[in-house]
Design a protein around this motif. Structure first.
Motif, short mmCIF file in Angstrom:
data_model
loop_
_atom_site.label_atom_id
_atom_site.label_comp_id
_atom_site.label_asym_id
_atom_site.label_seq_id
_atom_site.Cartn_x
_atom_site.Cartn_y
_atom_site.Cartn_z
N LEU A 1 10.90 -7.61 5.75
CA LEU A 1 10.86 -6.35 6.50
C LEU A 1 9.97 -5.33 5.78
CD1 LEU A 1 11.80 -4.82 8.99
CD2 LEU A 1 13.86 -4.17 7.72
N LEU A 2 10.05 -5.29 4.47
CA LEU A 2 9.19 -4.39 3.70
C LEU A 2 7.72 -4.77 3.87
CD1 LEU A 2 8.90 -2.03 1.75
CD2 LEU A 2 9.15 -3.66 -0.13
N GLU A 3 7.43 -6.06 3.91
CA GLU A 3 6.05 -6.51 4.13
C GLU A 3 5.55 -6.05 5.51
OE1 GLU A 3 6.16 -10.76 3.55
OE2 GLU A 3 6.48 -10.57 1.39
N GLU A 4 6.42 -6.15 6.52
CA GLU A 4 6.06 -5.69 7.86
C GLU A 4 5.85 -4.17 7.88
OE1 GLU A 4 5.37 -7.28 10.82
OE2 GLU A 4 5.31 -9.05 9.53
N LEU A 5 6.70 -3.46 7.17
CA LEU A 5 6.55 -2.02 7.07
C LEU A 5 5.20 -1.66 6.45
CD1 LEU A 5 7.61 0.94 7.12
CD2 LEU A 5 8.64 0.47 4.90
N GLY B 1 -2.72 3.68 9.62
CA GLY B 1 -3.39 4.71 8.83
C GLY B 1 -2.49 5.76 8.20
N TYR B 2 -1.24 5.44 7.98
CA TYR B 2 -0.34 6.39 7.33
C TYR B 2 -0.68 6.50 5.85
CZ TYR B 2 2.72 6.92 11.35
OH TYR B 2 3.21 7.22 12.58
N ALA B 3 -0.47 7.67 5.30
CA ALA B 3 -0.75 7.91 3.89
C ALA B 3 0.28 7.21 2.99
CB ALA B 3 -0.75 9.40 3.60
N SER B 4 1.48 7.00 3.53
CA SER B 4 2.54 6.41 2.70
C SER B 4 3.66 5.86 3.58
CB SER B 4 3.12 7.46 1.75
OG SER B 4 3.78 8.46 2.51
N ARG B 5 4.53 5.10 2.96
CA ARG B 5 5.75 4.64 3.65
C ARG B 5 6.58 5.84 4.08
NH1 ARG B 5 7.54 0.47 -1.07
NH2 ARG B 5 6.16 -1.27 -0.53
N SER B 6 6.61 6.86 3.26
CA SER B 6 7.41 8.05 3.59
C SER B 6 6.94 8.71 4.88
CB SER B 6 7.37 9.05 2.44
OG SER B 6 8.03 8.53 1.31
N GLU B 7 5.62 8.85 5.04
CA GLU B 7 5.08 9.46 6.26
C GLU B 7 5.46 8.63 7.49
OE1 GLU B 7 3.67 12.35 6.91
OE2 GLU B 7 3.78 12.92 4.81
N PHE B 8 5.33 7.33 7.37
CA PHE B 8 5.69 6.43 8.47
C PHE B 8 7.18 6.57 8.81
CE2 PHE B 8 7.00 2.35 10.23
CZ PHE B 8 6.02 2.11 11.19
N THR B 9 8.01 6.58 7.78
CA THR B 9 9.46 6.68 7.97
C THR B 9 9.84 8.01 8.60
OG1 THR B 9 9.79 5.21 6.09
CG2 THR B 9 11.69 6.50 6.80
N ARG B 10 9.21 9.10 8.16
CA ARG B 10 9.49 10.42 8.76
C ARG B 10 9.16 10.40 10.25
NH1 ARG B 10 8.37 12.51 3.44
NH2 ARG B 10 6.12 12.35 3.67
N ASP B 11 8.03 9.78 10.62
CA ASP B 11 7.66 9.70 12.04
C ASP B 11 8.69 8.90 12.84
OD1 ASP B 11 5.46 11.31 12.07
OD2 ASP B 11 4.01 9.71 12.40
#
Length: 137
Positions: free
Chosen positions: A15-19, A27-37
């Motif tokens: 799941l982390l690999e898919e993330l 084009g997200y800057a980070s996992r955090s930005e993606f997760t916030r969205d």
């Protein structure tokens, strides 16, 4: 700006690999930005479950302006609506077809009713309501 709080999330490796793949592809800057969205998207979706919640939306439609009285009916529905119409755009995409967007605000029930009234008119070829709201953070 709000204070940032760090917290930990445990994920299976695949799941982390898919993330990470989605973060890169989109084009997200980070996992955090993606997760916030993702969290904001879920919050907006949940807002639309309460028919009394005040939300915003965009109704997109394509219709033939040659249909008898269709433009007049669309205008009457807008003028009689119990919602706030914030903006309209109207584009002639061909001799027969118009593209129109209507940005609205109101209760979930009123916005959905408005959308269905217009979408059900004879001559409306396509109608879709984009459901939005303003996330609290």
């Amino acid at each position: 700006m709000d204070k940032i709080i760090r917290f930990s999330v445990s994920l299976p490796e695949k799941l982390l690999e898919e993330l990470d793949k989605k973060v890169d592809e989109q084009g997200y800057a980070s996992r955090s930005e993606f997760t916030r969205d993702l969290i904001r998207e879920k919050m907006v979706k949940d807002d639309w479950k309460d028919e009394n919640a005040i939300v915003i939306g965009v109704l997109t439609m394509i219709y033939t302006h040659h249909q008898n009285d269709l433009v007049q009916k669309i205008l009457e529905i807008q003028h009689d609506a119990d919602i706030k119409i914030m903006c309209n755009t109207h584009v002639h995409v061909s001799h027969e077809n118009c593209l129109e967007t209507i940005m609205v605000s109101g209760s979930v029930k009123e916005v959905k009713d408005f959308s269905q009234k217009i979408g059900g008119l004879k001559g409306v070829k396509f109608s879709k309501l984009v459901e939005a709201s303003i996330p609290s953070s």
